[in-house]
Design an enzyme around this catalytic site. Structure first.
Site, mmCIF file in Angstrom:
data_model
loop_
_atom_site.group_PDB
_atom_site.id
_atom_site.type_symbol
_atom_site.label_atom_id
_atom_site.label_comp_id
_atom_site.label_asym_id
_atom_site.label_seq_id
_atom_site.Cartn_x
_atom_site.Cartn_y
_atom_site.Cartn_z
ATOM 1 N N TYR A 108 42.867 75.735 43.005
ATOM 2 C CA TYR A 108 43.712 75.768 44.200
ATOM 3 C C TYR A 108 43.507 74.512 45.051
ATOM 4 O O TYR A 108 43.544 74.567 46.275
ATOM 5 C CB TYR A 108 43.465 77.054 45.006
ATOM 6 C CG TYR A 108 43.582 78.292 44.154
ATOM 7 C CD1 TYR A 108 44.811 78.652 43.617
ATOM 8 C CD2 TYR A 108 42.475 79.076 43.833
ATOM 9 C CE1 TYR A 108 44.933 79.768 42.793
ATOM 10 C CE2 TYR A 108 42.593 80.190 43.010
ATOM 11 C CZ TYR A 108 43.826 80.527 42.498
ATOM 12 O OH TYR A 108 43.946 81.624 41.677
ATOM 13 N N CYS A 158 48.721 64.568 61.055
ATOM 14 C CA CYS A 158 48.915 64.658 62.506
ATOM 15 C C CYS A 158 49.007 66.089 63.013
ATOM 16 O O CYS A 158 50.001 66.502 63.609
ATOM 17 C CB CYS A 158 50.143 63.869 62.929
ATOM 18 S SG CYS A 158 51.625 64.518 62.177
ATOM 19 N N GLY A 176 40.041 87.286 40.024
ATOM 20 C CA GLY A 176 39.348 87.446 41.308
ATOM 21 C C GLY A 176 37.873 87.092 41.270
ATOM 22 O O GLY A 176 37.199 87.151 42.296
ATOM 23 N N TYR A 227 42.906 79.022 54.898
ATOM 24 C CA TYR A 227 42.100 80.254 54.865
ATOM 25 C C TYR A 227 40.778 80.114 55.603
ATOM 26 O O TYR A 227 39.915 80.971 55.437
ATOM 27 C CB TYR A 227 41.736 80.616 53.408
ATOM 28 C CG TYR A 227 42.835 80.501 52.397
ATOM 29 C CD1 TYR A 227 43.929 81.366 52.424
ATOM 30 C CD2 TYR A 227 42.773 79.545 51.387
ATOM 31 C CE1 TYR A 227 44.916 81.269 51.461
ATOM 32 C CE2 TYR A 227 43.756 79.452 50.418
ATOM 33 C CZ TYR A 227 44.835 80.309 50.474
ATOM 34 O OH TYR A 227 45.809 80.213 49.516
ATOM 35 N N GLU A 262 41.805 88.140 33.990
ATOM 36 C CA GLU A 262 42.771 87.070 34.317
ATOM 37 C C GLU A 262 42.236 86.117 35.398
ATOM 38 O O GLU A 262 42.813 85.987 36.470
ATOM 39 C CB GLU A 262 44.052 87.741 34.798
ATOM 40 C CG GLU A 262 45.294 86.899 34.720
ATOM 41 C CD GLU A 262 46.502 87.807 34.851
ATOM 42 O OE1 GLU A 262 47.006 88.255 33.809
ATOM 43 O OE2 GLU A 262 46.916 88.095 35.994
ATOM 44 N N PRO A 263 41.112 85.493 35.117
ATOM 45 C CA PRO A 263 40.493 84.645 36.146
ATOM 46 C C PRO A 263 41.151 83.276 36.258
ATOM 47 O O PRO A 263 41.541 82.676 35.251
ATOM 48 C CB PRO A 263 39.062 84.475 35.625
ATOM 49 C CG PRO A 263 39.202 84.566 34.138
ATOM 50 C CD PRO A 263 40.334 85.514 33.864
ATOM 51 N N GLY A 264 41.282 82.798 37.462
ATOM 52 C CA GLY A 264 41.736 81.428 37.687
ATOM 53 C C GLY A 264 40.569 80.622 38.247
ATOM 54 O O GLY A 264 40.002 79.748 37.589
ATOM 55 N N ARG A 265 40.182 81.001 39.459
ATOM 56 C CA ARG A 265 39.152 80.249 40.187
ATOM 57 C C ARG A 265 37.868 80.056 39.380
ATOM 58 O O ARG A 265 37.336 78.952 39.323
ATOM 59 C CB ARG A 265 38.808 81.014 41.470
ATOM 60 C CG ARG A 265 37.811 80.316 42.386
ATOM 61 C CD ARG A 265 37.379 81.223 43.547
ATOM 62 N NE ARG A 265 38.478 81.936 44.113
ATOM 63 C CZ ARG A 265 39.257 81.486 45.105
ATOM 64 N NH1 ARG A 265 39.007 80.328 45.649
ATOM 65 N NH2 ARG A 265 40.261 82.224 45.549
ATOM 66 N N ARG A 325 42.925 74.405 51.360
ATOM 67 C CA ARG A 325 42.195 75.670 51.538
ATOM 68 C C ARG A 325 41.502 75.822 52.890
ATOM 69 O O ARG A 325 41.574 76.888 53.499
ATOM 70 C CB ARG A 325 41.197 75.884 50.391
ATOM 71 C CG ARG A 325 41.836 75.881 48.994
ATOM 72 C CD ARG A 325 40.878 76.341 47.905
ATOM 73 N NE ARG A 325 40.597 77.751 48.020
ATOM 74 C CZ ARG A 325 39.472 78.254 48.452
ATOM 75 N NH1 ARG A 325 38.472 77.458 48.774
ATOM 76 N NH2 ARG A 325 39.322 79.548 48.565
HETATM 77 N N1 LLP Z 1 46.322 87.057 38.338
HETATM 78 C C1 LLP Z 1 47.249 87.126 39.297
HETATM 79 C C2 LLP Z 1 48.428 87.973 39.088
HETATM 80 C C3 LLP Z 1 47.082 86.379 40.477
HETATM 81 O O1 LLP Z 1 48.004 86.462 41.437
HETATM 82 C C4 LLP Z 1 45.945 85.562 40.639
HETATM 83 C C5 LLP Z 1 45.757 84.773 41.867
HETATM 84 C C6 LLP Z 1 45.008 85.522 39.595
HETATM 85 C C7 LLP Z 1 45.220 86.289 38.450
HETATM 86 C C8 LLP Z 1 43.788 84.656 39.640
HETATM 87 O O2 LLP Z 1 42.947 84.948 40.692
HETATM 88 P P1 LLP Z 1 41.525 84.199 40.814
HETATM 89 O O3 LLP Z 1 40.723 84.599 39.603
HETATM 90 O O4 LLP Z 1 41.775 82.744 40.840
HETATM 91 O O5 LLP Z 1 40.941 84.697 42.069
HETATM 92 N N2 LLP Z 1 45.122 79.952 46.896
HETATM 93 C C9 LLP Z 1 44.071 80.953 47.095
HETATM 94 C C10 LLP Z 1 43.963 81.916 45.943
HETATM 95 C C11 LLP Z 1 45.277 82.592 45.620
HETATM 96 C C12 LLP Z 1 45.202 83.495 44.427
HETATM 97 C C13 LLP Z 1 46.549 83.943 44.000
HETATM 98 N N3 LLP Z 1 46.579 84.761 42.847
HETATM 99 C C14 LLP Z 1 42.769 80.225 47.350
HETATM 100 O O6 LLP Z 1 42.781 78.999 47.403
HETATM 101 O O7 LLP Z 1 41.744 80.853 47.550
#
Ligand code: LLP
Length: 424
Positions: free
Chosen positions: A379, A350, A235, A321, A278-281, A317
């Site tokens: 994403y 379209c 997050g 959102y 557990e960061p993604g973004r 995105r």
């Molecule tokens: N762990 C779990 C179990 C998750 O479901 C997620 C994201 C993460 C970690 C990583 O979260 P982050 O650090 O990236 O915020 N498509 C959306 C974001 C969806 C996130 C889904 N789960 C966007 O484009 O903003």
């Protein structure tokens, strides 16, 4: 190389030895471009949040699964999560060993759980019903449970995953029921995880949720169950409003809090296991952007439109959102231009919702301009589709030597037809 609007990418030398106009011509648009140095930098910022020996950064692969990026993330010492058989496959392909992959799945069937077990992955389930199923698939195995700490965050209601209005996680009040199911299948509950939502710019809620999970782990230990892994989720936000000087998440402050929490807790409970974030973004967003071209400009009704080839099939995105991505502008012989006018940047799909940047103050866009939508590394490509039967774009990586190499080719018309069956 200053251009019409390029202060940000200039300031971080995003394009290295390359030039966005040339890249757009050489590889075509739309085009995802990533920078290896920036990716490594983001990994290092997170990996160094705590020196606790059990602290790990578990990259959430859903943000970007290109194996070229995954390999770099692995080299930087991160472990990785997976959410689908496809993510397991790509993580393995990028060289992550099974002990480094955590399967954090949601509402899956027995075959999918079995696939994770066959791949020797640790699995986290997120309901009692899935725990029951897992017990039947892998009796006697190890398992983790995803709890809902009752706290949620997120840039949009669609990405809040903790609290009362979400499908995710198990209510901590059901801990005893979970233990009973686990006992019935001889499962060893060895970990707890959570994820409260996507994108916070202040760590307070995250830290509050950490405390809830640590409290739950302590309750488990009182019952004689010793967890080996406690995963606080992702997050971590990035500043998307770069041209307005948006502040970054105060990582150093957050790191101090995190380190203190996990160190004190481990000492108090003689815990020898691991802690994950557990960061993604945060890891991949800022190392990526998507280049596109302005194909048309017009005045229509209430707005001036710049029509590009970045439809919502390429970058979803904004449409999904109302997410904000800064726009940069490059032009042959272009000079920095401070004379901004309100324009709406749209794609080529379209639907009237196909809007990338509504009513944005930008230098007046012209046909042929190349645009960048910044911070599209997370994403971005992973959410691209072939809607309108458009082809998914190519991806490029600018290496540490400053040179670009293709890490995914553009799709072809044959790719569009590759899953069709003959009708005779
Ligand atoms: N762990 C779990 C179990 C998750 O479901 C997620 C994201 C993460 C970690 C990583 O979260 P982050 O650090 O990236 O915020 N498509 C959306 C974001 C969806 C996130 C889904 N789960 C966007 O484009 O903003």
């Amino acid at each position: 190389m200053p251009n019409v609007r390029s202060t940000y990418t200039d300031s971080v030398n995003f394009f290295g030895g390359e030039n966005p106009l040339e890249l757009a011509t050489r590889f075509g648009t739309p085009l995802y471009v990533y920078n290896e140095r920036i990716l490594r930098q983001s990994c290092r910022e997170l990996v160094s949040l705590s020196t606790h020996p059990g602290f790990f950064v578990n990259y959430s692969a859903k943000a970007n699964t290109n194996p070229a990026l995954l390999s770099i993330i692995r080299e930087e010492g991160c472990v990785v999560d997976a959410m689908s058989p496809g993510e397991i496959y790509l993580n393995l392909r990028a060289g992550f060993t099974p002990d480094k992959i955590l399967y954090v799945c949601n509402n899956v069937d027995a075959a999918e759980l079995k696939n994770a077990v066959d791949n020797r992955l640790l699995v986290s389930v997120d309901s009692l019903s899935q725990l029951e199923l897992y017990g039947r698939v892998n009796p006697g195995g190890k398992v983790m449970i995803r709890f809902n700490p009752g706290i949620g965050v997120g840039h949009s209601a669609k990405v809040v995953t903790g609290g009362k209005d979400t499908k995710f996680g198990v209510d901590p009040g059901l801990l005893d029921d979970a233990l009973a199911i686990a006992a019935r299948h001889n499962l060893r509950l060895i970990g707890l995880n959570q994820h409260i939502g996507s994108l916070f710019m202040e760590g307070a809620s995250y830290v509050a949720a950490m405390d809830v999970l640590l409290g739950l782990a302590a309750r488990l230990m009182e019952k004689g169950v010793t967890p080996e892994l406690i995963d606080f989720g992702g997050g971590f936000g990035i500043p998307y409003h770069k041209y307005e000087g948006e502040k970054r998440l105060a990582l150093a402050e957050f790191g101090t809090l995190l380190h203190r929490r996990i160190s004190e807790w481990s000492a108090k409970f003689r815990y020898k296991g691991r802690f994950y974030i557990e960061p993604g973004r945060y890891i991949v967003a800022e190392c990526g952007l998507v280049l596109g071209r302005v194909n048309a400009v017009k005045n229509n009704g209430n707005a001036v439109y710049a029509g590009t080839d970045i439809g919502f099939n390429v970058l979803a995105r904004p449409m999904l959102y109302n997410a904000f991505h800064d726009v940069e502008v490059y032009r042959e012989g272009g000079e920095p231009d401070e004379n901004v006018v309100e324009q709406t940047v749209v794609g080529n799909i379209c639907e009237s919702g196909d809007i990338l940047a509504p009513k944005r103050l930008l230098p007046r866009l012209r046909e042929g301009d190349v645009l960048a939508m910044l911070d599209a590394g997370a994403y971005g490509y992973v959410m691209a589709s072939t809607y309108n039967s458009r082809l998914r774009p190519a991806e490029l990586l600018i290496g540490e030597d400053g040179a670009a190499r293709l890490i995914r080719r553009r799709e072809t018309l044959d790719d569009l037809a590759s899953t069709l069956c003959a009708l005779n």
